[in-house]
Design a protein around this motif. Sequence first.
Motif, short mmCIF file in Angstrom:
data_model
loop_
_atom_site.label_atom_id
_atom_site.label_comp_id
_atom_site.label_asym_id
_atom_site.label_seq_id
_atom_site.Cartn_x
_atom_site.Cartn_y
_atom_site.Cartn_z
N ILE A 409 0.91 -1.18 -0.08
CA ILE A 409 -0.06 -0.17 0.02
C ILE A 409 1.07 1.29 0.14
O ILE A 409 2.01 1.19 0.59
N GLU A 437 -9.08 1.87 -11.20
CA GLU A 437 -10.17 1.34 -10.30
C GLU A 437 -11.45 1.42 -11.11
O GLU A 437 -12.13 0.08 -10.91
N THR A 502 -1.39 -4.45 -8.37
CA THR A 502 -1.31 -3.17 -7.73
C THR A 502 -1.75 -1.99 -8.58
O THR A 502 -1.70 -2.25 -10.06
N ASN A 519 -3.29 0.92 -4.32
CA ASN A 519 -4.22 -0.17 -3.61
C ASN A 519 -3.68 -1.36 -4.29
O ASN A 519 -3.47 -1.56 -5.55
N SER A 539 -11.24 -3.32 -5.07
CA SER A 539 -9.92 -2.88 -4.05
C SER A 539 -9.87 -3.75 -3.08
O SER A 539 -10.71 -4.10 -2.12
N THR A 541 -7.17 -3.58 -0.69
CA THR A 541 -6.75 -2.47 0.33
C THR A 541 -7.61 -1.61 0.81
O THR A 541 -8.76 -1.21 0.28
N TYR A 566 -15.64 4.00 -2.08
CA TYR A 566 -14.49 3.50 -1.38
C TYR A 566 -14.42 3.88 0.06
O TYR A 566 -14.34 2.80 0.81
#
Length: 594
Positions: A409, A437, A502, A519, A539, A541, A566
């Motif tokens: 991260i 994303e 990632t 993330n 995601s 993370t 998120y």
Amino acid sequence: MNTVNQRLAMLREVMRREHLYAFIFPSTDPHQSEYVADHWKGREFISGFNGSAGTAVVTLDGAALWTDSRYFLAAEEQLKGTDYQLMKLKIAGTPTIPQWINAQYSQHRAPWTEVAIDGSCTSANGVKELIAELRREGGFTLRTNLDPLRELWTDRPAIPMNPVEVFPMKYAGETAHEKLARIRQALRERHADGMLMAALDDIAWTLNLRGTDVHCNPVFVSYLLLSTTTATLYVDKEKLTPEVEAYLKAEGIGTDSYEHVAQGLKDYFEYNILVDPDEVNYTLYQAIGRERIEQESPVKRMKTVKNATEIAGFRSAMLKDGIAMVRFLKWLEESHEPKTEVSIDRKLTSLRAEQPLYRDISFDTIAGYGPHAAIVHYEATPETDVALEPHGLLLLDSGAQYLDGTTDITRTIALGPLTDEERKIYTLVLKGHIQIELCKFPSGASGTQIDILAREAMWREGLNYLHGTGHGVGTYLNVHEGPHQFRMEWKPAPLVAGMTITDEPGIYLAGRCGARIENTLLIVPYKETEFGQFLGFESLTLCPIDKRPILKDMLLQEEVDWLNAYHQRVYDALSPHLSPDEAAWLRQATSPLA
């Protein structure tokens, strides 16, 4: 004369004795690992440069080091006062290694035109390509059977002998026996009888074993030789506990000494053997006495697609990591004690270590404040450590190894008032991060086709970054896992459901500031249409993204919506595991962006 230049002088004496004009030191070990055990850090020994990627070349008259953009600034500092020139990869005008050797030779004629490299630490493809390029550039020949470090490196660390341990089925989700059956089926499809497995993380994944031979990477030094009916693990016996020996016997896996692998290849009894020439070193490649089938190892892609147990483990690891990160960020904001780059690294590591199943960090923490944030892979040392001040940006890239998953991260954090420039680059990085994303794509698309989404907004401003945008992540394994990536350069590996990857764009302004947001994502099904299966990202993370630096007018509505959604998910997931004070802090950190 400093230590590096003394070593160069001693090396050149060996080169004259051996009638060599140049010697090449790659960063790898006999397994082509990205991160290597101390025993194989020869490039660092001969150059003083300690980055994970780079190649040092020494001639009788000069020295140069090639590395990528992650290490340009760090390498410049570390090479000061030595004979080395810094060669910046992917920058116009930078010569290739054979071109530079030829140019050096043309200026300083020598009686010999032989170049050398340790063939046991260089891939078969790497050596073959180097032979062709050296011949083409200046008619040089290449020698591969010499390791001068055996003579020069008098206090060279030993090959690690740390114990191997069994990786429990409740985290692996598939037995070694089942994995070997899948691998043999893949070999049959390639018309191969067996294979030599050299990549340490492939071996660890296949056998459901882990180790501690390489810093931050839970692998152990070994080879695995497969035939249609047998499997032999070449590993030093003192590394095997009675539990591991019993486990291997139950799984039908034989053992032999690590140094016997070359003899094992000579004794290999079947008609042919699959060899990945990018993973198997040249010395072992030459030891094979049977027909070689030169193809990518099938294990490489198998392990990137996570099973349901591994995915559940990732989610569990990310939850624990998110709790530690929230506690750290709250402490960073509210504590009045003096803080430095080194001290915050220690604090974050201690908070992670409190979490269940924590084993180690997954790479050395990058904590760069102010101008240090512009050094892509900066690692604070007592010599470079600086105090954090109540202004500017802190870039914090970190991760952990939990028994059920690996985390990676990056958060860039405002420590106080920011300049317009700092806020602009932060927002451009955030836009790029969110666009990845949001991406939906057909199954089998390449990461290169998606990479542009992270860069489009910054390209409009004449800004860019030269590192990749994303890499795979192992299951309590190496934090960098391939072959799939997000990258500008063509990487044809297909993206399929079940992979982790990632999302980490960045912008770095040398001497001023830098920003990166990362993330770890899971590739998941999106929808199926008449045009096939489409995928998207989830995601994994769980950690707030700092809203304070954002220039809201630069964000599209879909980007604001993604960030708010998120943050709601982060709050919902983490708050039940936090104290009331921590949950209140998180509520504010994840409040909607207007």
